[in-house]
Enzyme design. Sequence first.
Site, PDB file in Angstrom:
ATOM      1  N   HIS A   1       0.794  -1.209   0.063  1.00  0.00           N
ATOM      2  CA  HIS A   1       0.048  -0.106  -0.008  1.00  0.00           C
ATOM      3  C   HIS A   1       0.749   1.304   0.120  1.00  0.00           C
ATOM      4  O   HIS A   1       0.602   2.241  -0.569  1.00  0.00           O
ATOM      5  CB  HIS A   1      -1.027   0.069   1.319  1.00  0.00           C
ATOM      6  CG  HIS A   1      -1.923  -1.035   1.421  1.00  0.00           C
ATOM      7  ND1 HIS A   1      -2.125  -1.924   2.427  1.00  0.00           N
ATOM      8  CD2 HIS A   1      -2.871  -1.637   0.321  1.00  0.00           C
ATOM      9  CE1 HIS A   1      -3.053  -2.767   2.146  1.00  0.00           C
ATOM     10  NE2 HIS A   1      -3.409  -2.479   0.913  1.00  0.00           N
TER      11      HIS A   1
ATOM     12  N   LYS B   1     -16.416  -7.120   6.162  1.00  0.00           N
ATOM     13  CA  LYS B   1     -15.180  -7.623   6.872  1.00  0.00           C
ATOM     14  C   LYS B   1     -15.287  -7.094   8.172  1.00  0.00           C
ATOM     15  O   LYS B   1     -15.674  -6.019   8.408  1.00  0.00           O
ATOM     16  CB  LYS B   1     -14.150  -6.781   6.160  1.00  0.00           C
ATOM     17  CG  LYS B   1     -13.636  -7.415   4.694  1.00  0.00           C
ATOM     18  CD  LYS B   1     -12.348  -6.704   4.479  1.00  0.00           C
ATOM     19  CE  LYS B   1     -12.077  -7.290   2.704  1.00  0.00           C
ATOM     20  NZ  LYS B   1     -10.801  -6.315   2.586  1.00  0.00           N
TER      21      LYS B   1
ATOM     22  N   ARG C   1      -2.205  -6.407  -7.794  1.00  0.00           N
ATOM     23  CA  ARG C   1      -1.081  -7.283  -7.469  1.00  0.00           C
ATOM     24  C   ARG C   1      -1.085  -8.466  -8.718  1.00  0.00           C
ATOM     25  O   ARG C   1      -0.372  -8.971  -9.110  1.00  0.00           O
ATOM     26  CB  ARG C   1      -1.335  -8.189  -6.344  1.00  0.00           C
ATOM     27  CG  ARG C   1      -1.078  -7.210  -5.269  1.00  0.00           C
ATOM     28  CD  ARG C   1      -1.091  -8.069  -3.721  1.00  0.00           C
ATOM     29  NE  ARG C   1      -3.006  -8.325  -3.805  1.00  0.00           N
ATOM     30  CZ  ARG C   1      -3.578  -8.980  -3.016  1.00  0.00           C
ATOM     31  NH1 ARG C   1      -2.702  -9.442  -2.075  1.00  0.00           N
ATOM     32  NH2 ARG C   1      -4.637  -9.032  -2.770  1.00  0.00           N
TER      33      ARG C   1
ATOM     34  N   SER D   1      -2.953  -7.967   3.003  1.00  0.00           N
ATOM     35  CA  SER D   1      -3.251  -7.823   4.275  1.00  0.00           C
ATOM     36  C   SER D   1      -3.959  -9.203   5.132  1.00  0.00           C
ATOM     37  O   SER D   1      -3.645  -9.404   6.202  1.00  0.00           O
ATOM     38  CB  SER D   1      -4.492  -6.691   4.420  1.00  0.00           C
ATOM     39  OG  SER D   1      -4.033  -5.494   4.198  1.00  0.00           O
TER      40      SER D   1
END
Length: 157
Positions: A18, A42, A91, A129
Amino acid sequence: MKRIALFPGSFDPFTKGHEDIVLRGLHLFDEIIVGIGHNTAKKRYFPVEVMQRMIEETFEKYPQIQTVTYDDLTANMARQLGARFLLRGLRNTTDFEYENSISQVNRHVYSDVETVFLITSPHLAPISSTIIRELHKYGHNVDEFLPYKLSELTISA
């Protein structure tokens, strides 16, 4: 006109990947706002307040980077902040598929917003993460993946 980008995410935790996207984004934007959003899908591992402080400390030498928290649609927050760009990191192709759909919805909600994707630097691509939370939960040191130290942080139960 100032080029302001919102870099949204749950950032639970904020990783070196990040950080890399934000620092590289400074070559494109005059100001970057790291927005820690509430994701209804989440449950947080690290408290939002703690993560906001860690991100602010990470970028304390960069006055053109600020951090906010929000509980709204990302597109609405971008409009409210005067951000015409959303900055996102990719990614892999899985990230692209997910982010592409979100960018279309954001554009529907706020027609003046453009999403700008930066490809994650190769040496940081394996970092997520989710993986960091899992390693940390089971007692592994994850400091090499983060731009700050987790040792003093407490997790939300």
